[in-house]
Design a protein around this motif. Structure first.
Motif, PDB file in Angstrom:
ATOM      1  N   LEU A 269       0.827  -1.209   0.000  1.00 48.64           N
ATOM      2  CA  LEU A 269       0.000   0.000   0.000  1.00 48.64           C
ATOM      3  C   LEU A 269       0.859   1.257   0.000  1.00 48.64           C
ATOM      4  CD1 LEU A 269      -2.719  -1.034   2.626  1.00 48.64           C
ATOM      5  CD2 LEU A 269      -2.930  -1.048   0.129  1.00 48.64           C
ATOM      6  N   ARG A 270       1.897   1.248   0.800  1.00 47.11           N
ATOM      7  CA  ARG A 270       2.733   2.454   0.954  1.00 47.11           C
ATOM      8  C   ARG A 270       3.584   2.711  -0.281  1.00 47.11           C
ATOM      9  NH1 ARG A 270       0.771   5.485   5.239  1.00 47.11           N
ATOM     10  NH2 ARG A 270      -0.343   3.945   6.512  1.00 47.11           N
ATOM     11  N   VAL A 271       4.053   1.664  -0.925  1.00 43.19           N
ATOM     12  CA  VAL A 271       4.850   1.854  -2.145  1.00 43.19           C
ATOM     13  C   VAL A 271       3.991   2.480  -3.242  1.00 43.19           C
ATOM     14  CG1 VAL A 271       5.996   0.631  -4.036  1.00 43.19           C
ATOM     15  CG2 VAL A 271       6.566   0.092  -1.659  1.00 43.19           C
ATOM     16  N   ARG A 272       2.727   2.103  -3.296  1.00 48.79           N
ATOM     17  CA  ARG A 272       1.822   2.679  -4.296  1.00 48.79           C
ATOM     18  C   ARG A 272       1.563   4.162  -4.039  1.00 48.79           C
ATOM     19  NH1 ARG A 272      -1.119  -2.635  -3.454  1.00 48.79           N
ATOM     20  NH2 ARG A 272      -0.470  -3.916  -5.238  1.00 48.79           N
ATOM     21  N   GLN A 273       1.837   4.619  -2.824  1.00 51.11           N
ATOM     22  CA  GLN A 273       1.651   6.030  -2.479  1.00 51.11           C
ATOM     23  C   GLN A 273       2.973   6.806  -2.494  1.00 51.11           C
ATOM     24  OE1 GLN A 273      -0.117   5.881   1.413  1.00 51.11           O
ATOM     25  NE2 GLN A 273      -1.901   4.711   0.738  1.00 51.11           N
ATOM     26  N   ALA A 274       4.093   6.091  -2.551  1.00 51.75           N
ATOM     27  CA  ALA A 274       5.405   6.728  -2.431  1.00 51.75           C
ATOM     28  C   ALA A 274       5.863   7.326  -3.762  1.00 51.75           C
ATOM     29  CB  ALA A 274       6.426   5.706  -1.940  1.00 51.75           C
ATOM     30  N   ARG A 275       6.875   8.170  -3.674  1.00 51.83           N
ATOM     31  CA  ARG A 275       7.501   8.734  -4.870  1.00 51.83           C
ATOM     32  C   ARG A 275       8.707   7.900  -5.253  1.00 51.83           C
ATOM     33  NH1 ARG A 275       8.405  14.915  -3.154  1.00 51.83           N
ATOM     34  NH2 ARG A 275       9.284  13.810  -1.346  1.00 51.83           N
ATOM     35  N   PRO A 276       9.009   7.778  -6.558  1.00 53.48           N
ATOM     36  CA  PRO A 276      10.188   7.010  -6.967  1.00 53.48           C
ATOM     37  C   PRO A 276      11.464   7.747  -6.586  1.00 53.48           C
ATOM     38  CG  PRO A 276       9.274   8.155  -8.851  1.00 53.48           C
ATOM     39  CD  PRO A 276       8.324   8.396  -7.711  1.00 53.48           C
ATOM     40  N   TRP A 277      12.545   7.008  -6.442  1.00 54.88           N
ATOM     41  CA  TRP A 277      13.834   7.640  -6.171  1.00 54.88           C
ATOM     42  C   TRP A 277      14.271   8.421  -7.411  1.00 54.88           C
ATOM     43  CZ3 TRP A 277      16.137   9.222  -2.160  1.00 54.88           C
ATOM     44  CH2 TRP A 277      17.492   9.576  -2.192  1.00 54.88           C
ATOM     45  N   ILE A 278      14.927   9.545  -7.193  1.00 59.44           N
ATOM     46  CA  ILE A 278      15.233  10.473  -8.288  1.00 59.44           C
ATOM     47  C   ILE A 278      16.145   9.864  -9.358  1.00 59.44           C
ATOM     48  CG2 ILE A 278      14.868  12.560  -6.929  1.00 59.44           C
ATOM     49  CD1 ILE A 278      17.856  12.674  -6.411  1.00 59.44           C
ATOM     50  N   ASP A 279      16.947   8.861  -8.986  1.00 59.40           N
ATOM     51  CA  ASP A 279      17.859   8.255  -9.956  1.00 59.40           C
ATOM     52  C   ASP A 279      17.250   7.075 -10.699  1.00 59.40           C
ATOM     53  OD1 ASP A 279      20.068   9.966  -9.330  1.00 59.40           O
ATOM     54  OD2 ASP A 279      20.318   8.830  -7.465  1.00 59.40           O
ATOM     55  N   SER A 280      16.002   6.733 -10.386  1.00 57.60           N
ATOM     56  CA  SER A 280      15.405   5.535 -10.979  1.00 57.60           C
ATOM     57  C   SER A 280      14.981   5.742 -12.429  1.00 57.60           C
ATOM     58  CB  SER A 280      14.182   5.095 -10.163  1.00 57.60           C
ATOM     59  OG  SER A 280      13.151   6.079 -10.235  1.00 57.60           O
ATOM     60  N   VAL A 282      12.064   6.618 -13.443  1.00 53.87           N
ATOM     61  CA  VAL A 282      10.671   6.221 -13.682  1.00 53.87           C
ATOM     62  C   VAL A 282       9.750   7.222 -12.998  1.00 53.87           C
ATOM     63  CG1 VAL A 282      11.221   3.775 -13.937  1.00 53.87           C
ATOM     64  CG2 VAL A 282      10.685   4.688 -11.662  1.00 53.87           C
ATOM     65  N   ASP A 283       8.474   7.139 -13.345  1.00 56.88           N
ATOM     66  CA  ASP A 283       7.508   8.125 -12.847  1.00 56.88           C
ATOM     67  C   ASP A 283       6.828   7.701 -11.543  1.00 56.88           C
ATOM     68  OD1 ASP A 283       7.988   9.794 -15.027  1.00 56.88           O
ATOM     69  OD2 ASP A 283       6.470   8.761 -16.251  1.00 56.88           O
ATOM     70  N   THR A 286       6.145   2.256  -7.991  1.00 56.62           N
ATOM     71  CA  THR A 286       5.833   0.875  -8.354  1.00 56.62           C
ATOM     72  C   THR A 286       6.661   0.378  -9.537  1.00 56.62           C
ATOM     73  OG1 THR A 286       3.996   1.630  -9.741  1.00 56.62           O
ATOM     74  CG2 THR A 286       3.478   1.012  -7.465  1.00 56.62           C
ATOM     75  N   GLU A 287       7.297   1.321 -10.264  1.00 54.68           N
ATOM     76  CA  GLU A 287       8.160   0.943 -11.375  1.00 54.68           C
ATOM     77  C   GLU A 287       9.635   1.060 -11.023  1.00 54.68           C
ATOM     78  OE1 GLU A 287       7.271  -0.448 -14.221  1.00 54.68           O
ATOM     79  OE2 GLU A 287       5.255  -0.484 -13.352  1.00 54.68           O
ATOM     80  N   ASP A 288       9.940   1.485  -9.830  1.00 54.26           N
ATOM     81  CA  ASP A 288      11.332   1.627  -9.394  1.00 54.26           C
ATOM     82  C   ASP A 288      11.972   0.239  -9.320  1.00 54.26           C
ATOM     83  OD1 ASP A 288      13.676   1.828  -7.775  1.00 54.26           O
ATOM     84  OD2 ASP A 288      12.932   3.711  -6.939  1.00 54.26           O
ATOM     85  N   PRO A 289      13.016  -0.033 -10.103  1.00 55.69           N
ATOM     86  CA  PRO A 289      13.567  -1.399 -10.152  1.00 55.69           C
ATOM     87  C   PRO A 289      14.144  -1.872  -8.826  1.00 55.69           C
ATOM     88  CG  PRO A 289      14.993   0.151 -11.316  1.00 55.69           C
ATOM     89  CD  PRO A 289      13.726   0.881 -11.018  1.00 55.69           C
ATOM     90  N   LEU A 290      14.783  -0.983  -8.059  1.00 55.93           N
ATOM     91  CA  LEU A 290      15.363  -1.410  -6.796  1.00 55.93           C
ATOM     92  C   LEU A 290      14.286  -1.608  -5.725  1.00 55.93           C
ATOM     93  CD1 LEU A 290      18.675   0.662  -6.653  1.00 55.93           C
ATOM     94  CD2 LEU A 290      18.227  -1.627  -7.560  1.00 55.93           C
TER      95      LEU A 290
END
Length: 407
Positions: A269-280, A282-283, A286-290
């Protein structure tokens, strides 16, 4: 420190007739419904340390506290796996509520192994009506956990108990306090002492940073009189092959497995609400590879603990009809595997929850830290490093594990 009676003078000491559960399926259905209810105010109870008296009353009145009563005494006698699944469900909803009945079921297992027919008839009947058993097993002022100073001595019409106990989980909610005592000859007994007994003092002084509402405080005994029919042998449960130890430990593993599963579900639930890391690049998080890499590791660990839990429960149930040195050792080792693994998994999953939620996951109002705090405090019951030792010592050298409640 606050005395129990001052703390909860509004609580009733009476035992109403509880629902009687007839099957594993019914037990799981009721547990699922109650766990959803208990989850609603879990953050507030933890934050404000509101002891869950209403929830525990609902829990025992549902019939779930009687599910291990043997069929011949009117109970459902559900499988060990059903017990483990129910405790995991409750622990995922509220890590304190999940812990509270553990010693109740433990006392019932000791009773099953060493109690007389008359004692079983009496105490099982009380539990089927809704009675709750707490515990007064551990002591705080001894050199190690195996030493006990609390004593029982014979009187003209029964026994007298004197001593002091700590970590008495569930005692504040209990109708009886099963108390571990020694006599002058060094024999150990479990005395099922009524809560209202004269000379018994319940003190709400538990200050752990996790599992804050388990009622795990101090119990003092000052010349407490106990009926002979309420005292059963305790050391006999470990002098011969019994399931008392493995059954106690699988409940601990279920608590940690339940916390781990709930922490992982909250992480999604929290990952779906979080922002991706700036170096990833991605937008969305949930698409952040790490992030996905870390989530994959967690779900693998959680599922592994759940599979090990099921395997251990099956070993317990396989040994139950005809316990032997060999099948009890197998059950103990299988339980040790899940207990060690669930310790690591609960701590990892609850820590990664906050990490992957990002800085917003540290907000006190969300209470995400309660998963880690509950896991960290609960995993201190036993050292997982010694479980790995006993497992390896058997695999390498064929040495059977010890028979006791801490493996």
């Amino acid at each position: 420190m606050t005395s129990f009676h001052n703390l909860v003078s509004f609580q009733s000491n009476s035992v109403a007739n509880a629902h009687i559960i007839r099957s594993d399926a019914e037990a799981l259905e009721i547990a699922t419904r109650l766990a959803e209810q208990f989850q609603h105010n879990a953050i507030q109870r933890d934050s404000d340390r509101q002891l869950p008296f209403d929830e525990i009353e609902s829990y025992s009145q549902s019939g779930l506290w009687a599910i291990t009563v043997p069929k011949e005494y009117g109970g459902a006698e559900v499988s060990s796996y059903t017990v483990a699944r129910i405790i995991a469900l409750m622990s995922g909803a509220d890590g304190s509520i999940g812990q509270i009945p553990q010693n109740h079921f433990y006392a019932l297992e000791v009773l099953r192994n060493t109690g007389t027919v008359q004692q079983k008839q009496k105490l099982y009947a009380e539990v089927l009506k809704g009675a709750r058993f707490g515990n007064a097993l551990a002591e705080f002022k001894t050199k190690n956990s195996t030493q006990k100073y609390s004593a029982i001595s014979a009187t003209s019409d029964g026994f007298e108990v004197n001593g002091e106990k700590f970590y008495c989980t569930g005692s504040l909610f209990a109708h009886r306090i099963p108390t571990l005592v020694k006599n002058a000859e060094g024999r150990e007994f479990l005395a099922f002492i009524p809560r209202e007994s004269e000379g018994l003092e319940l003190i709400d002084d538990w200050s752990g940073f996790g599992q804050r509402t388990t009622g795990s405080g101090t119990v003092k005994f000052n010349h407490v009189q106990v009926k002979a029919e309420d005292v059963i042998a305790f050391d006999d449960a470990f002098s011969t092959p019994t399931l008392v130890g493995p059954f106690a430990q699988i409940m601990h593993a279920a608590i940690e497995t339940g916390i781990a599963r709930a922490a992982f579900e909250e992480t999604l639930l929290r990952v779906r609400q979080a922002r991706p890391w700036i170096d990833s690049g991605v937008d969305t998080a949930t698409e952040d590879p790490l992030t996905k890499f870390e989530l994959g590791r967690i779900v693998a660990d959680v599922r592994a603990s759940e599979v090990l839990l099921k395997q251990a429960a099956r070993s317990i149930d396989a040994a139950k009809p005809y316990p032997t040195v060999e099948n009890i050792a197998k059950a103990s080792l299988d339980v040790a595997k899940v207990r060690a693994h669930s310790t690591d998994t609960a701590l990892k999953a609850s820590s990664k929850l906050i990490e992957l939620a990002g800085s917003r996951g540290s907000q006190r109002s969300d209470g995400l830290d309660r998963f880690w705090r509950n896991a960290r405090v609960h995993t201190l019951h036993d050292a997982s490093r010694w479980k790995y030792y006993f497992i390896a010592n058997y695999v390498l050298n064929g040495v059977l594990p010890p028979r006791r409640g801490t493996l």
